[in-house]
Design an enzyme around this catalytic site. Structure first.
Site, PDB file in Angstrom:
ATOM      1  CG  HIS A  93      -1.955  -1.066   1.229  1.00  0.00           C
ATOM      2  ND1 HIS A  93      -3.240  -0.914   0.746  1.00  0.00           N
ATOM      3  CD2 HIS A  93      -1.890  -2.358   1.657  1.00  0.00           C
ATOM      4  CE1 HIS A  93      -3.911  -2.041   0.897  1.00  0.00           C
ATOM      5  NE2 HIS A  93      -3.117  -2.934   1.440  1.00  0.00           N
ATOM      6  CG  ASN A 134      -7.976  -4.101   1.005  1.00  0.00           C
ATOM      7  OD1 ASN A 134      -7.264  -3.131   1.236  1.00  0.00           O
ATOM      8  ND2 ASN A 134      -7.528  -5.342   1.045  1.00  0.00           N
TER       9      ASN A 134
HETATM   10 FE1  HDD Z   1      -2.493  -4.676   5.573  1.00  0.00          FE
HETATM   11  C1  HDD Z   1      -0.987  -1.672   5.164  1.00  0.00           C
HETATM   12  C2  HDD Z   1      -5.414  -3.377   4.331  1.00  0.00           C
HETATM   13  C3  HDD Z   1      -3.938  -7.807   5.687  1.00  0.00           C
HETATM   14  C4  HDD Z   1       0.244  -5.868   7.092  1.00  0.00           C
HETATM   15  N1  HDD Z   1      -3.079  -2.887   4.865  1.00  0.00           N
HETATM   16  C5  HDD Z   1      -2.323  -1.755   4.795  1.00  0.00           C
HETATM   17  C6  HDD Z   1      -3.096  -0.666   4.299  1.00  0.00           C
HETATM   18  C7  HDD Z   1      -4.347  -1.148   4.054  1.00  0.00           C
HETATM   19  C8  HDD Z   1      -4.334  -2.537   4.418  1.00  0.00           C
HETATM   20  C9  HDD Z   1      -5.528  -0.367   3.534  1.00  0.00           C
HETATM   21  C10 HDD Z   1      -2.595   0.746   4.056  1.00  0.00           C
HETATM   22  C11 HDD Z   1      -2.907   1.648   5.194  1.00  0.00           C
HETATM   23  C12 HDD Z   1      -2.484   3.057   4.844  1.00  0.00           C
HETATM   24  O1  HDD Z   1      -3.164   3.685   4.033  1.00  0.00           O
HETATM   25  O2  HDD Z   1      -1.457   3.488   5.365  1.00  0.00           O
HETATM   26  N2  HDD Z   1      -4.275  -5.449   5.028  1.00  0.00           N
HETATM   27  C13 HDD Z   1      -5.372  -4.733   4.627  1.00  0.00           C
HETATM   28  C14 HDD Z   1      -6.525  -5.602   4.586  1.00  0.00           C
HETATM   29  C15 HDD Z   1      -6.119  -6.848   4.947  1.00  0.00           C
HETATM   30  C16 HDD Z   1      -4.698  -6.753   5.238  1.00  0.00           C
HETATM   31  C17 HDD Z   1      -7.913  -5.146   4.200  1.00  0.00           C
HETATM   32  C18 HDD Z   1      -6.911  -8.113   5.088  1.00  0.00           C
HETATM   33  C19 HDD Z   1      -8.189  -8.164   5.288  1.00  0.00           C
HETATM   34  N3  HDD Z   1      -1.933  -6.511   6.221  1.00  0.00           N
HETATM   35  C20 HDD Z   1      -2.693  -7.667   6.227  1.00  0.00           C
HETATM   36  C21 HDD Z   1      -1.976  -8.717   6.931  1.00  0.00           C
HETATM   37  C22 HDD Z   1      -0.782  -8.165   7.342  1.00  0.00           C
HETATM   38  C23 HDD Z   1      -0.785  -6.784   6.882  1.00  0.00           C
HETATM   39  C24 HDD Z   1      -2.481 -10.121   7.145  1.00  0.00           C
HETATM   40  C25 HDD Z   1       0.355  -8.780   8.103  1.00  0.00           C
HETATM   41  C26 HDD Z   1       0.279  -9.852   8.862  1.00  0.00           C
HETATM   42  N4  HDD Z   1      -0.664  -3.924   5.948  1.00  0.00           N
HETATM   43  C27 HDD Z   1       0.296  -4.583   6.632  1.00  0.00           C
HETATM   44  C28 HDD Z   1       1.520  -3.732   6.947  1.00  0.00           C
HETATM   45  C29 HDD Z   1       1.097  -2.353   6.349  1.00  0.00           C
HETATM   46  C30 HDD Z   1      -0.268  -2.659   5.749  1.00  0.00           C
HETATM   47  C31 HDD Z   1       2.798  -4.307   6.453  1.00  0.00           C
HETATM   48  C32 HDD Z   1       2.054  -1.683   5.381  1.00  0.00           C
HETATM   49  C33 HDD Z   1       2.206  -0.272   5.848  1.00  0.00           C
HETATM   50  C34 HDD Z   1       1.453  -0.195   7.078  1.00  0.00           C
HETATM   51  O3  HDD Z   1       0.912  -1.410   7.383  1.00  0.00           O
HETATM   52  O4  HDD Z   1       1.302   0.795   7.758  1.00  0.00           O
HETATM   53  O5  HDD Z   1       1.760  -3.650   8.299  1.00  0.00           O
END
Ligand code: HDD
Length: 698
Positions: free
Chosen positions: A81, A154
């Site tokens: 993202h 999402n």
């Molecule tokens: Fe995630 C970012 C949505 C599963 C780990 N995720 C991130 C963002 C969104 C989502 C919208 C961007 C937020 C922003 O605008 O800064 N992610 C989802 C959705 C998931 C999902 C809807 C499942 C239903 N994500 C998911 C899992 C993991 C992560 C299973 C890890 C175990 N996601 C992350 C992250 C991020 C992230 C690596 C990247 C940057 C951040 O968090 O701040 O931690």
């Protein structure tokens, strides 16, 4: 020197301090440039040298500070993202939800809660394009009076995987390949499909990712979903399961794949610009927040598990109750400070909201806090203005890099009896109103033991994928089949596409045949399903085309004109488009404009070569015979009309413009009109019936 007024009061753990330089940046009260130490700068053009032609001196602290700061301007981009756009706004609750939740923001009808919302693509880097085929992030931070609540969802109601332990594999496979660092922002490559074809649980989400949902026309025209089953908890401690939905006021709309590809060339920032301009113009994007609320008994009656994030509950089975609206009415003032530094975390919840045991959600609760330390560099990232709660907050956490607060006194431990000596004692826990976790024992007490397993119904990987396919219009089905075909055509590993098609055979045989035929392989054998799929009733709510609003509100209409065009017709069109809430975009070969039939000059909004028709939703071609003749020799003009036709848009034209339409291969249909009100009505539609005339779909 900075004046007192240039400092802002920061409320923090330790009370009031004066320490943060104002957002106005490094200049003093008189408007002079200063260093970060507050020293006035006399010359911002020349470094300090030993003689006019001599070497620059190390002594130049103004130069060194400026370059030093510049060298460290970037922070690690988000691991997923990374590319996003955001806006400020508010949430307004329609009615009290006290019966199901004690969450403060849902108590008083009409009350507004400030929020910050960031939309994103998933796979590409921060500098990638806006319109690849990809899932879109939809993350909302509510600054409630009882703390920050982040709903990090999402634009698709389900996810690829069932357990967070697979997330790094998913992301590694979809991102640029490890050795060659391409492709950027796209899933159409070996490693993604290799992995996905080995993971049948991805099938439902793949169907969504291959559908038109993954190529939205505008961020303002997407639904959003919290995906997981969450809980709402009322004052009596009763828990209600809930799924969150965001419904866009402008309705859903997508581009066509060819259009999305051409948008990547025409405007890398198509969605970002669209969001920013809409807000700047006062056309504030709006969504309604809806919930599907249910209890354990309802959940037990479903043929799938509500803790499985690869499953949704169709609206026809459980209607969505609309509980409030979100309006985005303010653009960020600084992209880095706000959009880049905002730190979302699904673990940020408030009293009245709680988690469930969804194993994907449980893993997310760890990941986001952890990633912020790496991105923002300090455990004090919550003090950055965009992340700080707007309600008071106080505890005994202290110190750490970039500590912005100056807590007073000695009370940095608890319990303490410093009060007995007349000193500050600091804050205390509050059993009555503090956050308490819902016990939820009844729901999993039969499980017992510590096991690395999945619940039984999670093994059904195909029933809802099949339901989605059967819920789409024929044209949408063809888009899904064509997207699979396109993506698999980019896969070099010959053994991968048959394996994926073998999974699709469990979804729908016709789909599998169309994809196999599209990529030119034999239909493989069906892969054994871990659990035999069942037939579920189609859900009309899942289709975009079945629910599209026929409107030009929030959309743009391109008006192509040239020397000799009839100004009266243009004025009438502009008025009619604006009257319906649309945005007229004047397009001519020169941005300076063209000389109209009455001799007046009309300035254009965009030059033809730089404003191709994929950037607008419908086109009006207002030409004189002479003007048309000249444009017949302009490739950009022919392409303009050809693409509008190919992208199934309405084309209104003056009779004199007909030769240009003929050259562009336009065939008459309901979307090709004169410039009367017929055109204004047509401009709010896409003509999906036209598609077989312009391309072969799988
Ligand atoms: Fe995630 C970012 C949505 C599963 C780990 N995720 C991130 C963002 C969104 C989502 C919208 C961007 C937020 C922003 O605008 O800064 N992610 C989802 C959705 C998931 C999902 C809807 C499942 C239903 N994500 C998911 C899992 C993991 C992560 C299973 C890890 C175990 N996601 C992350 C992250 C991020 C992230 C690596 C990247 C940057 C951040 O968090 O701040 O931690």
């Amino acid at each position: 020197m900075a004046s007192k007024a240039d400092y802002e009061t920061v409320r923090g753990n330790g009370g009031e301090t004066h320490q943060r330089v104002s957002e106005k940046g490094p200049h003093d009260a008189a408007g002079h440039l200063t260093t970060n130490q507050g020293i006035r700068v006399s010359d911002n053009q020349n470094s300090l040298k030993s003689g006019a032609r001599g070497p620059t001196l190390l002594e130049d602290f103004v130069l060194r500070e400026k370059i030093f700061h510049f060298d460290h301007e970037r922070i690690p981009e988000r691991i997923v993202h990374a590319r996003g756009s955001a806006a400020h706004g508010f949430f307004e609750v329609y009615e009290s939800l006290a019966d199901i939740t004690k969450a403060d923001l849902f108590q008083r009808p009409g009350e507004k809660t400030p929020l910050f919302t960031r939309f994103s693509t998933v796979a590409g880097g921060a500098g990638s394009v806006d319109t690849p085929r990809d899932v879109r992030g939809f993350a909302v931070k509510f600054y409630t009076q009882e703390g920050n609540w982040d709903l990090v969802g999402n634009n698709i109601p389900v996810f690829f995987i069932q357990d967070a332990i697979k997330f790094p594999d998913l992301v590694h496979s979809v991102k640029m390949e490890a050795d060659r660092a391409y492709p950027q922002a796209g899933s159409a490559h070996d490693t993604f499909w290799d992995w996905a074809s080995l993971m049948p649980e991805t099938t439902h989400m793949l169907m969504w990712a291959m559908s038109d949902r993954a190529i939205p026309r505008s961020l303002r025209m997407m639904e959003g979903f919290g995906i997981h089953t969450f809980r709402l908890v009322n004052a009596a401690g009763k828990s209600t399961f809930v799924k969150f939905h965001w419904k866009p006021k402008l309705g859903m709309q997508s581009t066509l794949w060819d259009e999305a590809l051409k948008l990547q060339a025409a405007d890398n920032d198509y969605h970002r610009r669209d969001l920013h301009e809409a807000i700047a113009m006062g056309a504030f994007p709006e969504w309604e927040l809806g919930i599907q609320a249910f209890d354990q008994k309802f959940a037990d009656g479903l043929p799938y598990d509500v803790l499985d994030p690869t499953k949704l509950i169709p609206e026809e089975v459980l209607p969505v109750r609309l509980i409030g609206r979100m309006v985005l009415d303010r653009n960020p003032e600084n992209f880095f400070a706000e959009t880049e530094q905002v730190a979302f975390c699904p673990a940020n919840i408030v009293p009245g909201v709680d988690f469930t045991n969804d194993p994907l959600l449980q893993g997310r609760l760890f990941s986001y806090l952890d990633t912020q330390k790496s991105r923002l560099g300090t455990a004090n990232f919550h003090q950055i203005p965009i992340n700080a709660p707007k309600c008071p907050f106080a505890n005994f956490q202290r110190d750490g890099q970039m500590q912005m607060n100056v807590p007073k006194g000695r009370a940095n431990y608890e319990p303490n009896s410093l009060g007995d000596a007349g000193e500050e004692t600091g804050p205390r826990e509050c059993p009555a109103t503090g956050f308490t976790t819902f016990e939820g024992r009844a729901e999993h007490e039969e499980e017992g033991g510590k096991l690395r397993v999945r619940a039984e119904l999670f093994a059904d990987h195909y029933s809802q994928a099949r339901m989605l396919f059967h819920s789409l219009t024929d044209n949408e089905k063809a888009h899904v089949a064509s997207s699979f075909t396109f993506e698999l055509s980019k896969v070099g590993l010959a053994h991968v596409p048959p394996r994926l098609v073998g999974n699709l055979l469990n979804v729908d045989e016709t789909l599998a045949r169309r994809v196999a035929n599209g990529i030119g392989i034999q239909l493989p054998k069906k892969n054994a399903a871990a659990r035999e799929p069942i037939d579920m009733k189609p859900s009309k709510a899942l289709s975009i085309q079945a629910n599209m609003k026929e409107t030009i509100e929030g959309r743009s209409v391109g008006i192509l004109y040239a020397d000799g065009s009839d100004g009266k017709v243009i004025v009438r069109l502009v008025k009619a488009i604006k009257g319906k809430g649309g945005r007229p975009v004047l397009i001519s070969t020169k941005v300076g404009g063209a000389t109209l039939a009455d001799g007046s000059k009309l300035k254009a909004d965009g030059q033809l070569a730089g404003t191709p028709s994929q950037t607008v939703d419908a086109i009006a071609v207002v030409l004189s015979s002479e003007g048309c003749k000249a444009l017949l020799k302009e490739g950009a003009a022919v392409q303009f009309v050809m693409d509008a036709f190919g992208h199934l848009k309405a084309i209104g034209h003056s009779p004199e413009a007909k030769p240009l339409l003929d050259k562009a291969g336009v065939e008459p249909d309901a979307g090709v009109t004169d410039l009367s009100d017929l055109f204004i009505a047509a401009a709010g539609k896409r003509f999906f019936d036209r598609e077989p005339k312009v391309r072969t779909l799988a």
